[in-house]
Design a protein around this motif. Structure first.
Motif, PDB file in Angstrom:
ATOM      1  N   ASP A 104      -2.561  -2.857   2.994  1.00  0.00           N
ATOM      2  CA  ASP A 104      -1.661  -1.822   3.494  1.00  0.00           C
ATOM      3  C   ASP A 104      -2.424  -0.764   4.284  1.00  0.00           C
ATOM      4  O   ASP A 104      -3.430  -0.209   3.820  1.00  0.00           O
ATOM      5  CB  ASP A 104      -0.949  -1.162   2.305  1.00  0.00           C
ATOM      6  CG  ASP A 104      -0.122   0.035   2.705  1.00  0.00           C
ATOM      7  OD1 ASP A 104       0.753  -0.122   3.576  1.00  0.00           O
ATOM      8  OD2 ASP A 104      -0.355   1.144   2.149  1.00  0.00           O
ATOM      9  N   SER A 105      -1.950  -0.505   5.502  1.00  0.00           N
ATOM     10  CA  SER A 105      -2.440   0.594   6.345  1.00  0.00           C
ATOM     11  C   SER A 105      -3.894   0.454   6.785  1.00  0.00           C
ATOM     12  O   SER A 105      -4.509   1.436   7.211  1.00  0.00           O
ATOM     13  CB  SER A 105      -2.233   1.945   5.645  1.00  0.00           C
ATOM     14  OG  SER A 105      -0.869   2.151   5.335  1.00  0.00           O
ATOM     15  N   MET A 116      -1.281  -3.697  12.347  1.00  0.00           N
ATOM     16  CA  MET A 116      -1.269  -2.772  11.213  1.00  0.00           C
ATOM     17  C   MET A 116      -0.302  -3.287  10.142  1.00  0.00           C
ATOM     18  O   MET A 116       0.914  -3.239  10.318  1.00  0.00           O
ATOM     19  CB  MET A 116      -0.837  -1.381  11.662  1.00  0.00           C
ATOM     20  CG  MET A 116      -0.846  -0.358  10.527  1.00  0.00           C
ATOM     21  SD  MET A 116      -2.504  -0.032   9.872  1.00  0.00           S
ATOM     22  CE  MET A 116      -3.169   0.971  11.211  1.00  0.00           C
ATOM     23  N   PHE A 118       1.715  -3.148   6.520  1.00  0.00           N
ATOM     24  CA  PHE A 118       2.191  -2.088   5.625  1.00  0.00           C
ATOM     25  C   PHE A 118       3.087  -2.696   4.549  1.00  0.00           C
ATOM     26  O   PHE A 118       3.772  -3.688   4.776  1.00  0.00           O
ATOM     27  CB  PHE A 118       2.931  -0.988   6.398  1.00  0.00           C
ATOM     28  CG  PHE A 118       4.090  -1.465   7.230  1.00  0.00           C
ATOM     29  CD1 PHE A 118       5.380  -1.509   6.723  1.00  0.00           C
ATOM     30  CD2 PHE A 118       3.883  -1.871   8.545  1.00  0.00           C
ATOM     31  CE1 PHE A 118       6.448  -1.947   7.494  1.00  0.00           C
ATOM     32  CE2 PHE A 118       4.948  -2.309   9.338  1.00  0.00           C
ATOM     33  CZ  PHE A 118       6.224  -2.345   8.809  1.00  0.00           C
ATOM     34  N   THR A 131       3.019  -4.043  12.381  1.00  0.00           N
ATOM     35  CA  THR A 131       3.217  -3.666  13.771  1.00  0.00           C
ATOM     36  C   THR A 131       2.063  -4.242  14.586  1.00  0.00           C
ATOM     37  O   THR A 131       0.960  -4.433  14.072  1.00  0.00           O
ATOM     38  CB  THR A 131       3.279  -2.145  13.979  1.00  0.00           C
ATOM     39  OG1 THR A 131       2.037  -1.552  13.561  1.00  0.00           O
ATOM     40  CG2 THR A 131       4.423  -1.528  13.185  1.00  0.00           C
ATOM     41  N   ARG A 138       4.151  -1.047  21.462  1.00  0.00           N
ATOM     42  CA  ARG A 138       4.049  -1.275  20.024  1.00  0.00           C
ATOM     43  C   ARG A 138       5.276  -2.049  19.580  1.00  0.00           C
ATOM     44  O   ARG A 138       6.415  -1.678  19.861  1.00  0.00           O
ATOM     45  CB  ARG A 138       3.953   0.062  19.294  1.00  0.00           C
ATOM     46  CG  ARG A 138       3.472  -0.045  17.860  1.00  0.00           C
ATOM     47  CD  ARG A 138       2.848   1.283  17.423  1.00  0.00           C
ATOM     48  NE  ARG A 138       2.357   1.202  16.076  1.00  0.00           N
ATOM     49  CZ  ARG A 138       2.865   1.878  15.047  1.00  0.00           C
ATOM     50  NH1 ARG A 138       3.882   2.689  15.232  1.00  0.00           N
ATOM     51  NH2 ARG A 138       2.354   1.752  13.847  1.00  0.00           N
ATOM     52  N   GLY A 140       7.241  -3.792  16.271  1.00  0.00           N
ATOM     53  CA  GLY A 140       7.360  -3.808  14.814  1.00  0.00           C
ATOM     54  C   GLY A 140       8.120  -5.042  14.360  1.00  0.00           C
ATOM     55  O   GLY A 140       9.147  -5.394  14.950  1.00  0.00           O
ATOM     56  N   HIS A 151       7.515   5.312   3.700  1.00  0.00           N
ATOM     57  CA  HIS A 151       6.305   4.677   4.226  1.00  0.00           C
ATOM     58  C   HIS A 151       6.646   3.682   5.333  1.00  0.00           C
ATOM     59  O   HIS A 151       5.975   3.650   6.382  1.00  0.00           O
ATOM     60  CB  HIS A 151       5.573   3.964   3.087  1.00  0.00           C
ATOM     61  CG  HIS A 151       4.305   3.287   3.489  1.00  0.00           C
ATOM     62  ND1 HIS A 151       3.254   3.933   4.097  1.00  0.00           N
ATOM     63  CD2 HIS A 151       3.916   1.985   3.367  1.00  0.00           C
ATOM     64  CE1 HIS A 151       2.269   3.082   4.324  1.00  0.00           C
ATOM     65  NE2 HIS A 151       2.650   1.890   3.901  1.00  0.00           N
ATOM     66  N   VAL A 152       7.674   2.886   5.141  1.00  0.00           N
ATOM     67  CA  VAL A 152       8.090   1.923   6.155  1.00  0.00           C
ATOM     68  C   VAL A 152       8.496   2.640   7.441  1.00  0.00           C
ATOM     69  O   VAL A 152       8.052   2.280   8.539  1.00  0.00           O
ATOM     70  CB  VAL A 152       9.251   1.053   5.638  1.00  0.00           C
ATOM     71  CG1 VAL A 152       9.907   0.277   6.781  1.00  0.00           C
ATOM     72  CG2 VAL A 152       8.759   0.086   4.568  1.00  0.00           C
ATOM     73  N   GLN A 155       5.563   3.935   9.391  1.00  0.00           N
ATOM     74  CA  GLN A 155       4.798   2.886  10.065  1.00  0.00           C
ATOM     75  C   GLN A 155       5.493   2.398  11.334  1.00  0.00           C
ATOM     76  O   GLN A 155       4.831   1.947  12.275  1.00  0.00           O
ATOM     77  CB  GLN A 155       4.573   1.710   9.115  1.00  0.00           C
ATOM     78  CG  GLN A 155       3.666   2.014   7.933  1.00  0.00           C
ATOM     79  CD  GLN A 155       2.228   2.231   8.348  1.00  0.00           C
ATOM     80  OE1 GLN A 155       1.768   1.686   9.344  1.00  0.00           O
ATOM     81  NE2 GLN A 155       1.513   3.051   7.600  1.00  0.00           N
ATOM     82  N   CYS A 159       7.376   2.470  17.763  1.00  0.00           N
ATOM     83  CA  CYS A 159       7.637   1.100  18.219  1.00  0.00           C
ATOM     84  C   CYS A 159       8.677   1.105  19.336  1.00  0.00           C
ATOM     85  O   CYS A 159       9.736   1.715  19.209  1.00  0.00           O
ATOM     86  CB  CYS A 159       8.141   0.227  17.061  1.00  0.00           C
ATOM     87  SG  CYS A 159       6.858  -0.231  15.875  1.00  0.00           S
TER      88      CYS A 159
END
Length: 257
Positions: A104-105, A116, A118, A131, A138, A140, A151-152, A155, A159
Motif C-alpha cells: 500500500d502506497s 501506485m 493502495f 493508479t 493518471r 485509476g 484512503h481510496v 489515492q 486521475c
C-alpha cells in the motif's frame, strides 16, 4: 498512456495499460483472470502478444482475477506483482523468482509508468487497486470493493480517467435469485460497488480533474450497461453515450487515459 480491458466481470478480468517514454514502451497487465488460451486470443485481438508484457499486477486472489497468472508468467518470464496477503491466499506457489511484493502506497517504477498500489475494503486477504502515471496523465483502476474509504478517494485524486466498478443495481440485486447471504455480501461494505456508489465516487473526483470513466465489473444478473451508463452520466453531467462500458466477452476498445 492508453489502456484496454480484455474482459471485465465474473467470467474473468484483465486490463492492459501501455505507456511510452521516448522510444520506450511499457505494457502492464492488471489482473489475469482468463484461461491462458483466451488471454493469448484477446491479446492478439488487441494487437499484442504475451511476450510484450513487462509486468503483471494481481489485485487479489479471487479466481476471476488470478486466473492463469502463474502459467503465463512462467511461460514468458514476466514479473508478477501482488500483496503478501494475496500470495499467501493463493497458497504461496513457486513463481520461479518472478514474484514481486506490492505494498500500500509504495510506488512501483515500471519503466515508462509509475504504479501506485493502495488498499481497498473488499473480502479478500490483502486486496490492492492501483493508479498508473506516465507523467502526463493518471489512470485509476478501481474494481472489487464495497465502499470508497477516505484512503481510496485520496489515492484517486488527480486521475483523468477511471476504470470504475459498477457491479450491481440495488433493486436488481434485491430481486435476484441470489441467496440472502450472497446478497448481503455483494451489497455489503466489503463486497462490490453499486451503480449509485460508483457515481458518487466519480462525482467526488470531478474537482481534481476526472474527464473519462469506464464502467467495469458489471454483474450479468444484477446490472445492465444502460443502468451503469445512466448513473455515471448523471454524476458527470454528460450524455449516456459518453460513458464507456467494459464487458465480459470483449472488454472495451483501446482508450487514451
Amino acid at each position: 498512456m492508453r489502456f484496454k480491458s480484455l474482459g471485465s466481470g465474473s467470467s474473468g478480468n484483465a486490463t492492459v495499460v501501455q505507456a511510452r517514454s521516448g522510444t520506450s514502451i511499457t505494457h502492464l497487465l492488471v489482473d489475469c483472470g482468463l484461461g491462458i488460451r483466451q488471454l493469448d486470443l484477446r491479446l492478439a485481438q488487441a494487437g499484442m502478444m504475451a511476450d510484450q508484457l513487462d509486468a503483471i499486477f494481481i489485485t487479489h486472489e479471487h479466481a476471476d482475477h488470478i486466473g492463469c497468472a502463474r502459467q503465463i508468467a512462467l511461460r514468458e518470464r514476466i514479473p508478477v506483482w501482488m500483496s503478501h496477503g494475496t500470495y499467501v491466499a493463493i497458497g504461496e506457489p513457486d513463481f520461479g523468482g518472478l514474484l514481486r511484493i506490492a505494498c500500500d502506497s509504495i510506488a512501483m517504477d515500471l519503466g515508462a509508468m509509475e504504479v501506485m498500489p493502495f488498499t481497498v475494503p473488499h473480502d479478500a486477504r490483502e486486496p490492492l487497486q492501483l493508479t498508473c502515471n506516465d507523467g502526463d496523465s493518471r489512470l485509476g483502476l478501481l474494481t472489487d470493493l464495497g465502499h470508497a474509504s477516505t484512503h481510496v478517494l485520496a489515492q484517486l485524486a488527480g486521475c483523468r480517467t477511471l476504470v470504475l466498478e459498477c457491479n450491481h443495481d440495488p433493486a436488481k440485486l434485491a430481486e435476484s435469485s441470489y441467496p440472502a447471504f450472497l446478497k448481503r455480501r455483494v451489497g455489503g461494505a466489503y463486497g462490490h460497488l453499486s451503480n449509485q456508489a460508483a457515481g458518487e465516487i466519480a462525482a467526488a473526483m470531478i474537482p481534481s480533474g476526472l474527464k473519462q470513466v469506464v464502467a467495469a465489473h458489471l454483474s450479468e444478473q444484477n446490472n445492465r450497461p444502460e443502468l451503469a451508463r445512466r448513473a455515471l452520466a448523471s454524476a458527470l453531467s454528460c450524455g449516456d453515450d459518453d460513458i464507456h462500458v467494459a464487458d465480459g466477452p470483449s472488454g472495451c476498445g483501446w482508450l487514451t487515459a
